[in-house]
Design an enzyme around this catalytic site. Sequence first.
Site, PDB file in Angstrom:
ATOM      1  N   CYS A 181     108.919 -18.543 -36.740  1.00 37.37           N
ATOM      2  CA  CYS A 181     108.904 -20.008 -36.880  1.00 37.37           C
ATOM      3  C   CYS A 181     110.157 -20.499 -37.597  1.00 37.37           C
ATOM      4  O   CYS A 181     110.473 -20.057 -38.701  1.00 37.37           O
ATOM      5  CB  CYS A 181     107.648 -20.426 -37.655  1.00 37.37           C
ATOM      6  SG  CYS A 181     107.650 -22.176 -38.014  1.00 37.37           S
TER       7      CYS A 181
ATOM      8  N   ARG B 232     109.844 -23.299 -41.140  1.00 36.26           N
ATOM      9  CA  ARG B 232     109.058 -22.884 -42.305  1.00 36.26           C
ATOM     10  C   ARG B 232     109.474 -23.515 -43.621  1.00 36.26           C
ATOM     11  O   ARG B 232     108.835 -23.287 -44.635  1.00 36.26           O
ATOM     12  CB  ARG B 232     109.105 -21.354 -42.430  1.00 36.26           C
ATOM     13  CG  ARG B 232     108.134 -20.686 -41.516  1.00 36.26           C
ATOM     14  CD  ARG B 232     108.250 -19.194 -41.620  1.00 36.26           C
ATOM     15  NE  ARG B 232     109.422 -18.687 -40.926  1.00 36.26           N
ATOM     16  CZ  ARG B 232     109.925 -17.474 -41.124  1.00 36.26           C
ATOM     17  NH1 ARG B 232     109.371 -16.682 -42.020  1.00 36.26           N
ATOM     18  NH2 ARG B 232     110.973 -17.070 -40.433  1.00 36.26           N
TER      19      ARG B 232
ATOM     20  N   TRP C 221     105.114 -29.993 -36.243  1.00 36.51           N
ATOM     21  CA  TRP C 221     105.608 -30.945 -35.264  1.00 36.51           C
ATOM     22  C   TRP C 221     106.616 -30.248 -34.361  1.00 36.51           C
ATOM     23  O   TRP C 221     107.074 -29.152 -34.656  1.00 36.51           O
ATOM     24  CB  TRP C 221     106.196 -32.185 -35.919  1.00 36.51           C
ATOM     25  CG  TRP C 221     107.219 -31.930 -36.973  1.00 36.51           C
ATOM     26  CD1 TRP C 221     108.529 -31.631 -36.800  1.00 36.51           C
ATOM     27  CD2 TRP C 221     107.000 -31.970 -38.391  1.00 36.51           C
ATOM     28  NE1 TRP C 221     109.145 -31.474 -38.003  1.00 36.51           N
ATOM     29  CE2 TRP C 221     108.230 -31.676 -39.009  1.00 36.51           C
ATOM     30  CE3 TRP C 221     105.889 -32.226 -39.205  1.00 36.51           C
ATOM     31  CZ2 TRP C 221     108.382 -31.636 -40.392  1.00 36.51           C
ATOM     32  CZ3 TRP C 221     106.045 -32.180 -40.561  1.00 36.51           C
ATOM     33  CH2 TRP C 221     107.272 -31.885 -41.152  1.00 36.51           C
TER      34      TRP C 221
ATOM     35  N   GLU D  82     111.546 -27.216 -27.602  1.00 36.97           N
ATOM     36  CA  GLU D  82     110.264 -26.656 -27.126  1.00 36.97           C
ATOM     37  C   GLU D  82     109.747 -27.488 -25.964  1.00 36.97           C
ATOM     38  O   GLU D  82     109.341 -26.971 -24.930  1.00 36.97           O
ATOM     39  CB  GLU D  82     109.234 -26.646 -28.254  1.00 36.97           C
ATOM     40  CG  GLU D  82     109.627 -25.756 -29.415  1.00 36.97           C
ATOM     41  CD  GLU D  82     108.630 -25.854 -30.559  1.00 36.97           C
ATOM     42  OE1 GLU D  82     107.633 -25.140 -30.513  1.00 36.97           O
ATOM     43  OE2 GLU D  82     108.847 -26.661 -31.486  1.00 36.97           O
TER      44      GLU D  82
END
Length: 1339
Positions: free
Chosen positions: A310, A313, A482, A487
Amino acid sequence: MECRQNIIVVKLVIKDPADGLGISLKPRAAEHEKVVIEEVIRGGPADQTGMVQPGDTILAVNGQDIEYQYQEATKVIRDIEPGKPVELVLRGPKWFHTYLETVRLSTGETKTVRVTRPNGPIGALTLLIQRVRGNTFGRRAIPKHDIQGDISLQKTFTRQNDVIRTAANGIVANGCQVAVSKAATCMVVPTSTSRPVRLRNWLKEGTMHDTLSVKGNCVNPCNDGRCLGSLMRPRPFTAPGYFRPKEEVLEQAKKFIFEYFASLKSSDAAERDRRWRDVQIQVKEKGVYHLTIDELVYGAKMAWRNSSRCIGRIQWSKLQVFDARDVRTAREMFAAICRHIKWSTNGGNIRSAITVFPPRTDGRHDYKVWNGQFLKYAAYQLPDGSILGDPINLEFTEVCQALGWKGEGTLFDLLPMVLSANGEDPEWFDLPRDIVMEVNITHPKYDWFEELDIKWYCLPVVSNMLFDCGGLEFSAAPFSGWYMGTEVGRDLCDENRLNITETVGKRMGLDIARNSSLWKDAVLVQVNIAILHSFQSNNVTIIDHHTASENFIKHLKNEQRLRGGCPSDWVWIVPPMSASLAEVFHQEMANYHVRPSFEYQEDAWLVHLWRKKPKQSVLLNYAYDENPKRKYRLKEVALAVKFAAVLMKKALNKRVKTTILYATETGKSESFASSTLGIFKHAFDAKMMCMDEYDITNLEKEELVIVVTSTFGNGDPPDNGEEFGQALLHMKHPPGKMKPDSVRRVSSISRASYRRQQKLLRQLRDGGALGSVRYTVFALGSSAYLENYCAFGHAIDTLFESLGAERIQPVGEGDELCRQEESFRAWVKGAFKSACERFDVGHDVDMEDVKAALLGNDFSWAPGKFRIVQTKGLPETDILEGLSKLHRRKVVCSTVISKTQLQAPESSRQTCLVQLETHGAQELKYVPGDHVAVFPANEDRLVQAILDRVEKGANPDAVIQIEALQEKKSGAGFIKTWTPQDRLPTCSLRTALSRYLDVTTPPSPQLLLFLAMHAASSRERAELEALGKGGLRYEDWKFEAAPTLPEVLQHYPSLQVPPALLLSQLPVLQQRYYSISSSPHMYPGQIHATVAVVKYRTRGGQGPEHSGVCSNWLNTIKTNESVPCYIRTAKNFHLPENSSLPVLMVGSGTGIAPLRSFWQQRQVDIKAGTTSRHPPGDMTLVFGCRQSRVDHIYKEETAQARRDGALTDLYTALSREPGTNKTYVQDILRERIPGKVLDLVLKDGGHIYVCGDVTMATDVGETVQRILREHGGMSVARAEDFINNMKDSNRYHEDIFGVFPKTREAQGAVRKGTLRTSGRTSGVQVRAAPFWQHYSCLS
Ligand SMILES: Cc1cc2nc3c(=O)[nH]c(=O)nc-3n(C[C@H](O)[C@H](O)[C@H](O)COP(=O)(O)OP(=O)(O)OC[C@H]3O[C@@H](n4cnc5c(N)ncnc54)[C@H](O)[C@@H]3O)c2cc1C
Ligand SMILES: NC(=O)c1ccc[n+]([C@@H]2O[C@H](COP(=O)([O-])OP(=O)(O)OC[C@H]3O[C@@H](n4cnc5c(N)ncnc54)[C@H](OP(=O)(O)O)[C@@H]3O)[C@@H](O)[C@H]2O)c1
Ligand SMILES: Cc1cc2nc3c(=O)[nH]c(=O)nc-3n(C[C@H](O)[C@H](O)[C@H](O)COP(=O)(O)O)c2cc1C
């Protein structure tokens, strides 16, 4: 460092503020046990020296000998100041030889390392055994220490890949475990994580050493020279039905608990050890344990922090954790999911959250979200083989369809939530459209983009991963953050997704025939621009990949500083477009696995163990026999799912949790709530609770909440609703975050001012904590309170709505002046119907049963349902104890000191000063402005009149108990048994009628119906039944005759009442409040009450005389008799803390009562000199009464207070003084002291206190507003707002006694007209003309 035989001195240890020395000691077994190191915590200060090992004995710390002093050792170590160097003298383990050796590094530098090797065959054997057992040393594992980067050992060792050949047997060299082999070959096992990794940033030329990786595990299956870092799912899934053995749970739990405690600012070792013991016990018993909420929150945040893939973070510590570990059904899971979506979406201002469902227990009762993400678009295979929708969801869409779900067949059909709870077969739920936020994708420059008709959802919630925390596995723990723009860009452009690349390329006019035109890259950039533009212009949170990359680099640095590293998967972190333009591309990263973590799981439909065996063979599917070896065709799975789901749905539908909350002062709301319960039980899993018993933290998890509440004071909550109302308010305005001028009183959010309410609603509607809650409210009140009519009920309604809850039925109003019962019945029927429709339940409910429930519930009367039994030998419960139990609060005893009549003897009315002795009771401490609540007794005359009419044979003085015939489930089916009822304390019928039951309030329609059952005369029965229907006839009867129970009995002579009916159905006798009229400093240990003695004749003065229960009881009670009471704090009616502020006190008649406590307090303060430093502000009293010689109560006392300087100004308004004009208190304000009022309100920050009947209080309020308009130049709205603000900021105080007779009569006149002409059922407006005009025509 120095070295003696098997002894080393380590001087480099620095105590860490969090980890200490990073060692734990073996628990002491015997009195003079040595101090032996049990564990060296990896990466801790001791470990970092490379010189300390488990099994070492500590001989001395900082020169202090502690070899045999366990207690002393722990104390000495604990007392070392963090940050200070520590010198440890250690003896190496027995049978081993420990010494230091200097080795040469490949860089040419030399380094001294510790070597521990067997000094004989026993040592060698020990080492061998340790290895066979899995590297344990004694009981504990020897950590695989690091060999410090590129160290090669001088002379002694020669390195060949991972094998070191040595002349010596079994060596542990500076932590590098060396095993013994027959061929004297030592395997060195430096795992990839066993040494810090040096990471370079090739852009900025910086380096960092990731030491955290030492604690981590290898994350991918890279070995044999293969790098498999790009595998999507590097670790194998756990097998279906697998659950962790206790040992594994314990191992991980210990690590977790210790880490958790170490993370606390004030870490307490004793508490940690206690908790660890507790965990061990739980795991031993059940195989799992319960994480505290704090541990869960810590674990969830850490799991995010450890998610190596991720990029976002940097936000890890801001994760909101919703604890849904108490859900049990799929429907409850769904409710929690809706709440998650609403809360996280937050109108576009996205917030990160995780919802944690119950953990895995035995592997057969898992909770699972079958969706990969909460929000996904369906995919349909069309006849030509093409796919409509998002192709990645094709398989899951088929599962949903087989479950019975039907999509609309558009490009963007939202898939339903498919959930399985407790290992049960799955259930699907459509998401309410209004909680899902989507954005239409447009482009800032290309207008044609809009024509593509593309949209995307705003909230990415990953829902199929397993949360691994402290040894526990949470198979359902959906989490959300979010979006990063790329993406969504991939969702739209990837070939196996919506694949709009070519379409966009063409519309852009690009050369799509040649790869080298880089048209795809150009498209991707423009699609990403469109996405960012669309989200941002809709105020939806999204981040671009450049900012995300910058943030991640910041995060890496933070993490390096805070915990020595950050597991990061470069393959995932680097954005999928323009990679090299982002700094993360140039940053080396170490990928490893640290717990708590999120783990991939196999798709739920592939591993689900079906509970119900499908009937048709074709339905036999993946894993019915719990052994998911055989794979079935997807269609077969889906059919099986569908079959099971239908059954499940039926069962679950019946169990929608419903909570009925009530708040009441005089018991009516409670009784309506009880009827509501009786009705909702037919189709819902309903329970009822008083607001003050309800744990507000559960509110977010509710499915359906029904509120039944009255309003008290002047728009305020009943006492037992106050906290609930405040808690709701704080849900939106956390204390401390309120602006100084913002709302503090719950009633301010009532419908008092529509304009104001709308403004508030807008302010409040910024989130949806109650997003998954549905609700409706029934508000009881009296239209005599005009704009505060049902104010609290409306406030609750407004607050629920503003917190995102969905109203299923408009708020109902029940006016005590007019058809309250009828309004309630209409509302409750509607509420039940809408609830059934909303939850799609109740199809099989017989509406006749429901109607019957309206007229009665489990506790309502039916002949043969209740009986009286004598409690032989059992004494009556003490009155104080009985009242305390009945009213759920501590009632204490005061005694009467004296009573004084305050009005002139010739007055037709009485006002009595009652002085009570508190006997020093703590519970009776008060401050001026507070109320005393008094529990009276009914007049003996009335009690006897009732006793005379109860069924023959009942002994009124025998101690009795009431029992109800109740149906209970037993092994043999349902049986009926007599069950004792604890509605009332143990007492005789006489005591019950005298002290606990209300016999003077006119009987309710329902009670009349119960009485009708016991009328011998058919005419009387018919009459009672007619009245019992409620409606106009009943209303008129009640208003005109206001009959007490004895009067009803007198009117219907054929009635013979069963005592059980009285004990089970009469309302409870309520306490009466009196504003305390004394200062506790002037009269220590005393409470004074100024009591207007209530006496009136019904039927417009033609009927029998009625005496108010409490005022007459107090007026006739003898000296020294006891008065059960308690103190009710009136926090909105206290003097200002700053005594120099001016105070204006307005009271008419008995309304002077609390004002007396104020001037007495001022007298005391002046006398004591406490006001000498800060001279007291003006204290003005405006008092109103009829005639100076008749009812000017406290005339002398107020004159004295003025002489004492306590009262600066004193005005009296006389309304019936012969020869003078009628004057009211508000006339004095308006005509004589408007300037004073204006200055006090606008300039001097003063306070206004108004006390008495509601009409007078309303008139005074209007007069102050008028002064603001006429003398302060304010508009009507501004003046109204101004007063409301003063109320909110506690500068305008009201103490309302209720409705006085005159207000009642005026209402009666208007009421009649209104009822007859409009036939309205509620909300009667009584103020058609100034109140006294009505009076003059009535009196
Ligand atoms: C916060 C607060 C503070 C209070 N402080 C004081 C105080 O300091 N001093 C004080 O005297 N009272 C005060 N009261 C009022 C007090 O609590 C009681 O309501 C009052 O004493 C009457 O109670 P009771 O038991 O004597 O009469 P009840 O038996 O309760 O009878 C009163 C009821 O009789 C009915 N009734 C009254 N007059 C008529 C009429 N003409 N026609 C038909 N029905 C009628 C009404 O329903 C009325 O509510 C206060 C009330 C509150 C809420
Ligand atoms: N809950 C209850 O039932 C309850 C509680 C307390 C008292 N009481 C009853 O109320 C009666 C009198 O009580 P009390 O002595 O406190 O008061 P009160 O004597 O009735 O009234 C005090 C003064 O207020 C005046 N007034 C009336 N309406 C007004 C208004 N709208 N604005 C300003 N002033 C107004 C009266 O004028 P007028 O000349 O116009 O009346 C009178 O001068 C008693 O009979 C008592 O039994 C009932
Ligand atoms: C002192 C007092 C103050 C009241 N204040 C209000 C009010 O501000 N607004 C309102 O609508 N009703 C008000 N009422 C009326 C009550 O709400 C009404 O009697 C209701 O039926 C009581 O229900 P409960 O028994 O559940 O408390 C008040 C009643 C009393 C006795």
